[in-house]
Design an enzyme around this catalytic site. Sequence first.
Site, PDB file in Angstrom:
ATOM      1  N   ASP A  50      72.251   5.887  27.128  1.00  0.00           N
ATOM      2  CA  ASP A  50      71.293   6.685  27.529  1.00  0.00           C
ATOM      3  C   ASP A  50      70.000   6.140  27.879  1.00  0.00           C
ATOM      4  OD1 ASP A  50      69.811   9.406  27.752  1.00  0.00           O
ATOM      5  OD2 ASP A  50      71.642  10.029  27.108  1.00  0.00           O
ATOM      6  N   HIS A 112      65.158  11.733  26.839  1.00  0.00           N
ATOM      7  CA  HIS A 112      66.436  11.952  27.110  1.00  0.00           C
ATOM      8  C   HIS A 112      67.516  11.601  25.855  1.00  0.00           C
ATOM      9  CE1 HIS A 112      70.627  12.985  28.710  1.00  0.00           C
ATOM     10  NE2 HIS A 112      69.997  14.098  29.493  1.00  0.00           N
ATOM     11  N   ASN A 204      75.168  18.862  36.057  1.00  0.00           N
ATOM     12  CA  ASN A 204      74.384  20.134  36.128  1.00  0.00           C
ATOM     13  C   ASN A 204      74.265  20.753  37.564  1.00  0.00           C
ATOM     14  OD1 ASN A 204      73.825  19.877  33.465  1.00  0.00           O
ATOM     15  ND2 ASN A 204      72.142  18.453  33.640  1.00  0.00           N
ATOM     16  N   SER A 272      74.045  17.868  29.426  1.00  0.00           N
ATOM     17  CA  SER A 272      73.676  16.474  28.681  1.00  0.00           C
ATOM     18  C   SER A 272      73.314  17.033  27.222  1.00  0.00           C
ATOM     19  CB  SER A 272      72.412  16.116  29.031  1.00  0.00           C
ATOM     20  OG  SER A 272      72.492  15.247  30.109  1.00  0.00           O
TER      21      SER A 272
END
Length: 307
Positions: A50, A112, A204, A272
Amino acid sequence: MNLVARSIDAPRFASLADFGGNNWNLDAVQAPDVWARGFTGQGVTVAVIDSGVDITHPDLRDNIWINLDEIAGDGVDNDVNGYIDDINGWNFGIGQNNANVSPGTNNSGQEHGTHVAGTIAARNNGSGNTGVAPDAKIMALRLGDVADGWFVNGGSLPEAIRYAVDNGARVINLSLGSADSPQLQSALAYAASRNVVTVSASGNEGLLSPGAPARYATQYGLSVGAVNRERSVARFSNRAGGSPRLRHVVAPGVQIYSTLPGNSYGFLSGTSMATPHVAGTVALMLSANPTLTHNQVRQILTDTAVG
């Protein structure tokens, strides 16, 4: 949680009272029912590929993976794995390629990975939030720097996947999208061949089928979509598509409360955020039964998933 019970051929675990509030997501995946049986992710390392992880966050610092075969700061590749001083993981960012796994900028997108890590393995310490597998270890693998939700110097995802496998991760969380490539498919196949479970966000865009790497869940790992508190699929979540071979599940992904850089917490939404719930669940399964294979994990999860 019926799937962890099934992992050890036990009767369905008793359901405990819901936590509610910001912990609705833990109730939804029935994590407290599993903790009560003594399975908390212990002995399982989850790689988070990530934007970096705040490894000093008080809810995460005790659960950060440590490479015991490396000596910090000596400038030597002690374990001869090709990475120097990789104590907690590696930063694969283009132009970086170093051991700094912490979020590298103040851009909001850089938070994130820390949020994802907290959903998997924030400590059960009575403050902040608690992860699905609060005693699992987090291997922090940073792909570079983020701006406006995109990596501006994204490193090699296939290389990061192979690093995770070769350095002991049993689960790899992929809360990201990627271009298709033979190298990516090869890395996912390599993980599966070593019984490492890749867990990928479906995306998404509100599409009928997932993007890469989740689309490879026809063969490797799992694809994850997002649901809200009412267990309805979120409008933004990509669906499973038409392939009967795709191993796709859903998990909480709307307004999820978790760790953020700088010893803070906050809410984020997306597939996520759903993905680490499944990665944490796989860690619970493997802490209950470390002998589970890649295919067994996929089968149990998709056979018993609710929602």
